[in-house]
Design a protein around this motif. Structure first.
Motif, PDB file in Angstrom:
ATOM      1  N   ARG A   1      43.997  39.924  25.484  1.00 22.62           N
ATOM      2  CA  ARG A   1      44.104  40.679  26.736  1.00 22.62           C
ATOM      3  C   ARG A   1      45.215  41.723  26.680  1.00 22.62           C
ATOM      4  NH1 ARG A   1      44.505  35.466  30.537  1.00 22.62           N
ATOM      5  NH2 ARG A   1      45.888  34.955  28.782  1.00 22.62           N
ATOM      6  N   ASN A   2      45.990  41.725  25.605  1.00 18.44           N
ATOM      7  CA  ASN A   2      47.036  42.725  25.426  1.00 18.44           C
ATOM      8  C   ASN A   2      46.407  44.001  24.874  1.00 18.44           C
ATOM      9  OD1 ASN A   2      49.243  44.280  24.619  1.00 18.44           O
ATOM     10  ND2 ASN A   2      50.449  42.500  23.991  1.00 18.44           N
ATOM     11  N   GLU A   3      46.240  45.006  25.719  1.00 16.46           N
ATOM     12  CA  GLU A   3      45.511  46.214  25.349  1.00 16.46           C
ATOM     13  C   GLU A   3      46.216  47.003  24.252  1.00 16.46           C
ATOM     14  OE1 GLU A   3      42.540  47.031  26.235  1.00 16.46           O
ATOM     15  OE2 GLU A   3      42.308  45.316  27.582  1.00 16.46           O
ATOM     16  N   ASN A   4      47.547  47.119  24.342  1.00 19.19           N
ATOM     17  CA  ASN A   4      48.275  47.895  23.331  1.00 19.19           C
ATOM     18  C   ASN A   4      48.153  47.270  21.945  1.00 19.19           C
ATOM     19  OD1 ASN A   4      49.141  49.791  25.223  1.00 19.19           O
ATOM     20  ND2 ASN A   4      50.981  48.595  25.744  1.00 19.19           N
ATOM     21  N   ALA A   5      48.361  45.945  21.882  1.00 16.57           N
ATOM     22  CA  ALA A   5      48.249  45.257  20.595  1.00 16.57           C
ATOM     23  C   ALA A   5      46.815  45.298  20.082  1.00 16.57           C
ATOM     24  CB  ALA A   5      48.738  43.816  20.726  1.00 16.57           C
ATOM     25  N   LYS A   6      45.849  45.196  20.996  1.00 16.77           N
ATOM     26  CA  LYS A   6      44.448  45.242  20.578  1.00 16.77           C
ATOM     27  C   LYS A   6      44.086  46.614  20.027  1.00 16.77           C
ATOM     28  CE  LYS A   6      41.284  44.913  23.755  1.00 16.77           C
ATOM     29  NZ  LYS A   6      40.373  44.325  24.774  1.00 16.77           N
ATOM     30  N   SER A   7      44.589  47.679  20.643  1.00 18.51           N
ATOM     31  CA  SER A   7      44.309  49.027  20.150  1.00 18.51           C
ATOM     32  C   SER A   7      44.908  49.238  18.767  1.00 18.51           C
ATOM     33  CB  SER A   7      44.861  50.067  21.130  1.00 18.51           C
ATOM     34  OG  SER A   7      44.237  49.949  22.396  1.00 18.51           O
ATOM     35  N   SER A   8      46.135  48.755  18.558  1.00 15.14           N
ATOM     36  CA  SER A   8      46.764  48.867  17.243  1.00 15.14           C
ATOM     37  C   SER A   8      45.979  48.085  16.192  1.00 15.14           C
ATOM     38  CB  SER A   8      48.205  48.370  17.308  1.00 15.14           C
ATOM     39  OG  SER A   8      48.798  48.363  16.028  1.00 15.14           O
ATOM     40  N   PHE A   9      45.482  46.934  16.571  1.00 13.92           N
ATOM     41  CA  PHE A   9      44.691  46.123  15.641  1.00 13.92           C
ATOM     42  C   PHE A   9      43.388  46.834  15.275  1.00 13.92           C
ATOM     43  CE2 PHE A   9      41.128  43.135  15.298  1.00 13.92           C
ATOM     44  CZ  PHE A   9      41.493  42.457  14.149  1.00 13.92           C
TER      45      PHE A   9
END
Length: 712
Positions: A409-417
């Motif tokens: 649910r962490n959008e920033n970390a998901k985008s980086s991934f």
């Protein structure tokens, strides 16, 4: 003038013959040395592992700047929102394939569907090595309602001729997609969207959204079977498809024709299966686990793994892992061996700096756990992922499982991934796209000791060769003892050759061969019994196993009644042991061609059992201590060599569990024959006859044929 004697005129035997005679006369010492050297060489394999390297210069991974950017991340997030919306509106299994197909159409790529049925896996002796496509489940009305739907998108390469293709596979459950599966689909779609705009492509791109409601392997295997073996309209299989009803377009005829048209690209150059696994709560960075083992020990070309490892570690910052046996990481005896290997390696390095055998104890323990896992998975003969379906068609493939350390649910970390995962897949596609021919430069036969270390076939064959070397020498010693009357327990008495020929005769070798044929015939029947036992309705694993054991014993008694047992025919234990050694030599040789890992692990058990087995009633000198030691060793190897006991040891070492019931043994054998593993054939056509012959040797009354012959 004195004429030369007859002995002087005879030519001396050649050096190789004299060497063979010398080794046969000292076969016990030679066997002990070779077996010990083989085990020591096996323990040295982690320190002999080499660092991986790229053999094919055309791959040049990381040479181009990645094009995957934040815009592709936005496409992935848009895809996630869209698929979550349609999944929330309806729970039907046709909604998600329809949505994926529509997104592929919007990119301008070709799209088609593939409906398949779940495998009904049953043991069939006549189709053991033919195909993994098992019998179809039979419906009462002849129409199948329980099926899966794959969605396939194809990008035609602007610089290619359509003769080669690269396959990307993203598994998901169309009935209930989890958040990590939705993220896997979004990652695959974003990469596919990027490649649809790539002007540098020279190979077609196939994106397979595999419906894994019946298993990932089933979905991929069914699509590959249809890809390489077309099914025509006259095929009797009928699917009660609901997907037509879920698609509403003005031109329904065109849509139906598009649905039924199975589209293909060129010959598959490589395949990459990737998915996002469960979130890990520990670790400082996201990890990536590679799965490479396919059916019967097949492995993809090592260059493909090297490209993935290089880009993942040195370009995108992933921690790359392979499967390991965790119980060995905390093993006390392995740490002791590691300390000894470390000390010995340091001493050898001081003697000769070119001997690079020194390795730190923690690295040795980790390398041994990884190497043992690689050998175990290859010896099991069962694929560790859906990449195994590609290897059945000689396509190099690897499965990648991402393990993020962040909350989805962490959008920033998901985008980086997504950025790092997309660039990794893009880099692998770029490298394979550069190839002008299939992978062939690097190794196909190897064990992995780490993601960046491997043991090649030229190294790991040494322990197997050392273990196998005493077998012909011991067989020659047994034959020599029959012709010269020299017993194996060291007595120096000689028997007349004429008397030996009259009493022993060559016909007794035929009796021993007949015993071997009877036991081999019994083993073949035992291996086929599960096919008939599995037809019993509502049978539990314990009941099936008990029936299997009882029928096997009854069949052995019947065959011995009809053709005679080793004891009733009067076959000497030396001939019986020589026959056993001949049989295991042929069996291990053939198995090493099919699956070397199975032959290697099997040799550790059956070769000591063959070499050191002798009748328990045999006299060994006047001292009772050697006899007691020999008795204990023979009983130990006979117990360890029993297939259920060997399974218990393997399970205890690999999983740390030392409990086994007879029902679990049935389940394990059922698992092997369902996957058409050659290990099943080895256990019942090589290992089991060898163990039974060993038991016959141990229980032999030890009556020597030469006891009635007058000694000269």
């Amino acid at each position: 003038m004195e004429l030369p004697s007859k002995e002087d005129t005879q030519p001396k035997p050649r050096l190789i013959v004299r060497l063979g005679v010398f080794l046969a006369s000292h076969h016990i010492l030679f066997s002990v040395l070779c077996c010990s050297a083989g085990i020591i060489a096996l323990l040295f394999l982690p320190s002999l592992a080499k660092s991986t390297y790229l053999s094919e210069n055309a791959l040049i991974p990381g040479s181009a700047n990645p094009l995957f950017s934040n815009e592709d991340v936005m496409e992935a997030n848009k895809f996630i929102r869209g698929i979550e919306a349609v999944a929330g509106e309806s729970r039907g299994g046709s909604v998600m394939p329809k949505f994926i197909a529509q997104q592929i159409k919007d990119l301008g790529a070709e799209v088609c569907y593939h409906e398949f049925l779940p495998h009904s896996k049953h043991f069939h002796p006549l189709k053991f090595f033919t195909s993994m496509a098992k019998d179809l489940p039979v419906e009462p009305n002849g129409t199948y309602t329980n099926y899966g739907t794959n969605t396939i998108g194809i990008i035609r390469a602007p610089r290619g001729d359509g003769k080669e293709a690269i396959v990307l596979v993203t598994p998901y459950n169309s009935q209930r997609a989890e958040s990590n599966e939705v993220l896997s689909l979004a990652l695959g779609f974003s990469v596919f969207s990027l490649l649809s705009r790539a002007a540098w492509l020279s190979k077609d791109i196939v994106w397979l959204s595999a419906d894994s409601q019946f298993g990932e392997y089933t979905a991929v295997s069914a699509w590959l079977n249809q890809y390489h073996n077309p099914m025509f309209l006259g095929h009797p299989t009928m699917l009660d498809s609901k997907l037509f009803d879920a698609i509403h377009e003005p031109d329904g005829i065109t849509e139906k024709a598009e649905f039924m048209d199975f589209k293909r690209a060129g010959t598959m150059a490589a395949a990459l299966i990737f998915k996002v696994g469960e979130t890990r709560n520990h670790g400082d960075r996201d990890s990536l686990t590679m799965y490479a083992e396919a059916s019967n020990g097949q492995m993809p070309n090592l260059d493909l793994l090297n490209v993935v490892h290089y880009l993942a570690v040195h370009r995108q910052g992933f921690r790359v892992n392979i499967e390991t046996i965790n119980s060995l990481l905390s093993s006390a005896w392995l740490r002791v061996i590691a300390e000894v290997i470390q000390t010995l390696g340091s001493l050898l390095r001081k003697i000769n700096p070119d001997w690079k055998l020194d390795i730190k104890a923690p690295d040795y323990v980790e390398g041994t756990a990884n190497l043992a896992s690689s050998m175990y998975n290859q010896a099991l003969g069962v694929p560790t992922g859906s990449h195994g379906a590609f290897r059945d068609y000689q396509v190099d493939a690897v499965s990648l499982e991402f393990s993020p350390t962040f909350d989805l649910r962490n959008e920033n970390a998901k985008s980086s991934f997504i950025v790092r995962g997309g660039r990794l897949i893009e880099g692998v596609v770029r490298s394979v796209n550069n190839l002008l021919e299939k992978f062939h430069q690097s190794f196909f036969l190897y064990f992995l000791a780490a993601p960046s270390k491997f043991v090649s076939v030229g190294v790991y064959m040494i322990p197997f060769a050392l273990l196998l070397a005493p077998l012909p020498i011991v067989a020659a010693a047994l034959a020599d003892s029959k012709t010269k009357g020299k017993s194996l327990d060291g007595s120096k008495t000689k028997v007349s050759a004429d008397k030996m020929q009259a009493e022993g005769g060559s016909w007794k070798w035929l009796q021993a061969a007949r015993v071997l044929l009877v036991i081999q015939f019994w083993a073949v029947i035992v291996s086929l019994l599960p096919y008939y036992i599995s037809q019993i309705p509502d049978g539990t694993p314990i009941q099936s196993a008990v029936i299997w054991v009882v029928l096997s014993i009854i069949l052995l008694i019947i065959l011995y009644t009809m053709f005679g047992s080793p004891y009733s025919t009067g076959v000497e234990w030396k001939l019986l042991k020589a026959t056993m050694i001949t049989s295991i030599s042929i069996g291990l040789g053939l198995m090493s061609i099919i699956n070397f890992a199975t032959a290697q692990l099997g040799a550790l058990i059956v070769i000591p059992m063959c070499l050191f087995s002798r009748p328990l009633k045999a006299r060994v000198g006047k001292n009772s201590f050697p006899r007691a030691v020999l008795l204990a060793v023979n009983i130990f190897i006979a117990v360890v060599g029993f297939p259920p006991a060997a399974l218990l040891i393997v399970k205890g070492v690999s999983k740390g569990s030392w409990t086994l019931d007879i029902g679990e043994f049935w389940a394990s054998m059922e698992f092997l024959w369902e996957w058409s593993s050659a290990t099943y054939l080895y256990l019942f056509l090589v290992h089991l006859p060898c163990w039974l012959l060993c038991i016959h040797v141990l229980l032999h009354p030890c009556r020597q044929a030469g006891s009635k012959v007058k000694l000269e």
